[in-house]
Design an enzyme around this catalytic site. Structure first.
Site, PDB file in Angstrom:
ATOM      1  N   LYS A  76      -0.655  54.231 -21.304  1.00  7.74           N
ATOM      2  CA  LYS A  76      -0.184  54.521 -22.670  1.00  7.74           C
ATOM      3  C   LYS A  76      -0.983  55.683 -23.238  1.00  7.74           C
ATOM      4  CE  LYS A  76       0.782  52.226 -27.124  1.00  7.74           C
ATOM      5  NZ  LYS A  76       0.696  50.968 -27.901  1.00  7.74           N
ATOM      6  N   SER A 151       5.024  49.109 -30.159  1.00  3.48           N
ATOM      7  CA  SER A 151       4.794  50.523 -29.990  1.00  3.48           C
ATOM      8  C   SER A 151       4.685  50.977 -28.536  1.00  3.48           C
ATOM      9  CB  SER A 151       3.516  50.918 -30.725  1.00  3.48           C
ATOM     10  OG  SER A 151       2.377  50.357 -30.099  1.00  3.48           O
ATOM     11  N   SER A 175       2.824  44.840 -29.946  1.00  7.43           N
ATOM     12  CA  SER A 175       3.190  46.101 -29.282  1.00  7.43           C
ATOM     13  C   SER A 175       3.170  46.089 -27.758  1.00  7.43           C
ATOM     14  CB  SER A 175       2.285  47.232 -29.772  1.00  7.43           C
ATOM     15  OG  SER A 175       2.679  47.641 -31.049  1.00  7.43           O
TER      16      SER A 175
END
Lengths: 484, 95
Positions: A76, A151, A175
């Site tokens: 990420k 997210s 998330s």
């Protein structure tokens, strides 16, 4: 090769069926071919990946390889990566080449994993649909009209689309788990403090936690073996023994007590999602588990309390982006205040600005007690609910998200509607507990996730519970037709 | 709880955020909606509840007071917008 799990790939590499360099090239080719459709990577590090793969191949030949040596992974873009652009999905960091590695990144490097690139995400991890990213929305590989969740939307999408065997995510209010559910993959948010936050760009420091996103619980366990552990660079890292997460995967579930919180099956839950989750519970009964109804009476407080605590911490954390030391700086500032205001005003997107302003408001003189202290008290009540439930049960189960993936653009006009999609995930962050999402069915072509919540430091049990389900079902093994 | 234009302007200033004039009405609406959501907390009595700041009620860990970091100023300043002689440059603050 691209349909194999980490556990399978690891064996193939050890047996010499193919090299890490060949495997890495397969993934780089797939990213090249498919990522235009889903926009899941912000940065692809092809040269670095191939160089790391060659090193891994040497280790495999030398017999010094571990389970992750030579395995390609996507990270990420919230994790700082030395010498590689680290954007956090924001224009603010579009020019930021990190001068150091996050502990999660250095742990994976040490384990011999190969980084394919950095995945797209909601700006500063604020969002539930990946639509707040400066780099554009990610699309759900199962249905290109749908959001992937957020997210960690890019991290979920790369795994679903087979553009990486696995990835990392971070979870502040859902998330990891919500995008895992919406993209039909397996994700684990560990206990707060289990995985180091050093070098993980901070959103809400008392809630943020990093974890693995993969196709199976078995793969999540392999990744946790590298990720978990004490780190003296993170002042909230916890000194607690790290088990071998793979060792207990095959424990039988007979006698396992599963709590079903009635509040997680009440109004607001989509009927088809409820049906899929109930079917998963039936499967657990067949595996010998005992079902117990529990109550988490303060569940309704979790979203309101979260939208005080998280913005308050975010307004403080994001004050470091000032246009002075790194990141975006506006053109021709007329004075220092103008430099701060325009650098921040021009580089932060609307959702980030909203949360910073809410945070500044609830922390401002005269409002602190009414909002911030009140929210911390609500947080205590939510945490007590879980403590009482875990006196009676081993794990808690329910839906990860009230609906399957919604359409792109469907909730962007009204932030509050978007916030409600995290109704079942936020409470575990407020309490600091570990939680997982495991694929358990579909509504139409859009996946449904089963959430499994555990007691503090009980990740090994969560992985065991998820793995046993995956040994008896094949929801996790399905791939979206367009990316097979 | 609804807030007004003057509140948005004040908190934007406190947060050192430029908000474009044309966007203010939307912030007034959205921030009011968020505060309405937050106000649902008031339905619960929390008079005798201890505030919870952190999931692990633990004390801050201390370490020995020794130097553990090496000087990497030049390395870190490579990514700064503007530096000179090892200093970060900003517009003049004191006349």
């Amino acid at each position: 090769m691209h349909n194999k799990t980490i556990a399978e790939l690891s064996q193939c590499l050890a047996r010499g069926e193919f090299s890490s360099a060949e495997l890495t090239q397969v993934y780089l080719d797939r990213i090249e071919k498919f990522d235009g459709q889903i926009n899941s990577y912000i940065t692809v590090t092809a040269d670095e990946a191939l160089a790391a793969a060659k090193q891994a191949d040497a280790q495999i030949k030398a017999g010094t390889a571990g389970a992750l040596t030579g395995i390609p992974l996507a990270q990420k873009d919230i994790f700082c990566t030395n010498g590689v652009k680290t954007t956090c999905g924001s224009k603010m960091l579009d020019n930021f080449i990190s001068p150091y590695d996050a502990t999660v990144i250095s742990n994976f490097k040490q384990a011999g994993a190969v980084m394919l690139g950095k995945t797209n995400m909601d700006e500063f991890a604020m969002g539930s649909s990946n639509e707040t990213s400066f780099y554009g929305a990610v699309k759900n590989p199962w249905d290109l009209d749908a959001v992937p969740g957020g997210s960690s939307g890019g991290s979920a999408a790369v795994v679903a689309a087979r553009l990486a065997p696995a990835s990392t995510g971070t979870d502040t209010g859902g998330s990891i788990r919500q995008p895992a559910a919406l993209c039909g993959i397996t994700g684990l948010k560990p206990t707060y403090g289990r995985v180091s936050r050093y070098g993980m760009i901070a959103f809400a420091s008392s809630l943020d936690q990093a974890g693995p996103m993969a196709r199976t619980a078995e793969d999540c366990a392999l990744m946790m073996n590298a990720m978990a552990g004490f780190d003296d660079k993170d002042s909230t890292s916890i000194e607690h023994d790290v088990p071998d997460y793979s060792a207990s995967l095959n424990e039988p579930l007979a006698g396992l007590k599963i709590g079903l919180p009635k509040e997680y099956f009440a109004e607001g839950l989509d009927n088809d999602v409820a049906t899929a989750v109930q079917a998963a519970i039936e499967e657990y009964k067949k595996l010998g588990a005992e079902i117990v109804e529990v109550s988490l009476p303060n569940t309704g407080l979790s979203i309101p309390a979260y939208y005080v605590v998280a913005p308050a911490e975010c307004s403080s954390n994001l004050s470091r982006f000032d246009g002075v030391r790194f990141g975006y700086r506006c053109e021709n500032p007329k004075d220092l205040e103008d430099l701060y205001k325009r650098s921040r005003g021009e580089a932060f997107g609307p959702e980030v600005k909203r949360r910073i302003m809410i945070g500044a408001y609830v922390l401002s003189a005269g409002y602190y007690d009414a909002y911030y202290i009140k929210a911390q008290k609500a947080r205590q009540l939510i945490s007590q609910d879980f403590k009482q439930a875990f006196e009676k049960v081993d794990v808690i189960m329910g839906p990860t998200s009230p609906t399957v993936a919604f359409n792109l653009g469907e909730k962007t006009d009204d932030p509050v509607t978007m916030y409600l999609s995290d109704a079942y995930t936020i409470a575990t962050n407020l309490a600091g507990l570990p939680g997982m999402s495991v694929p358990c069915g579909f509504v139409g072509q859009r996946p449904v996730g089963l959430q499994i919540i555990g007691n503090y430091f009980d990740e090994a049990r969560l992985l065991n519970v998820a793995h046993q389900y995956q040994q008896n079902t094949d929801w996790h093994a399905q791939a979206p037709a367009a990316f097979k | 709880m609804s807030i007004e234009r003057s509140d948005v302007e004040k908190i934007a200033h406190l947060a050192r955020l430029e908000v474009i004039e044309a966007d203010v009405p939307e912030y007034v609406r959205n921030l009011s909606n968020i505060l309405d959501l937050v106000a649902q907390m008031d339905s619960v009595d929390t008079d005798n509840v201890e505030p919870m700041a952190h999931p692990m009620e633990m004390a801050q860990r201390l370490r020995e007071d020794v130097v553990t970091e090496t000087d990497q100023r030049d390395h870190f300043q490579q990514i700064a917008p503007q530096t000179e002689n090892g200093l970060y440059l900003v517009p003049k603050v004191i006349e």
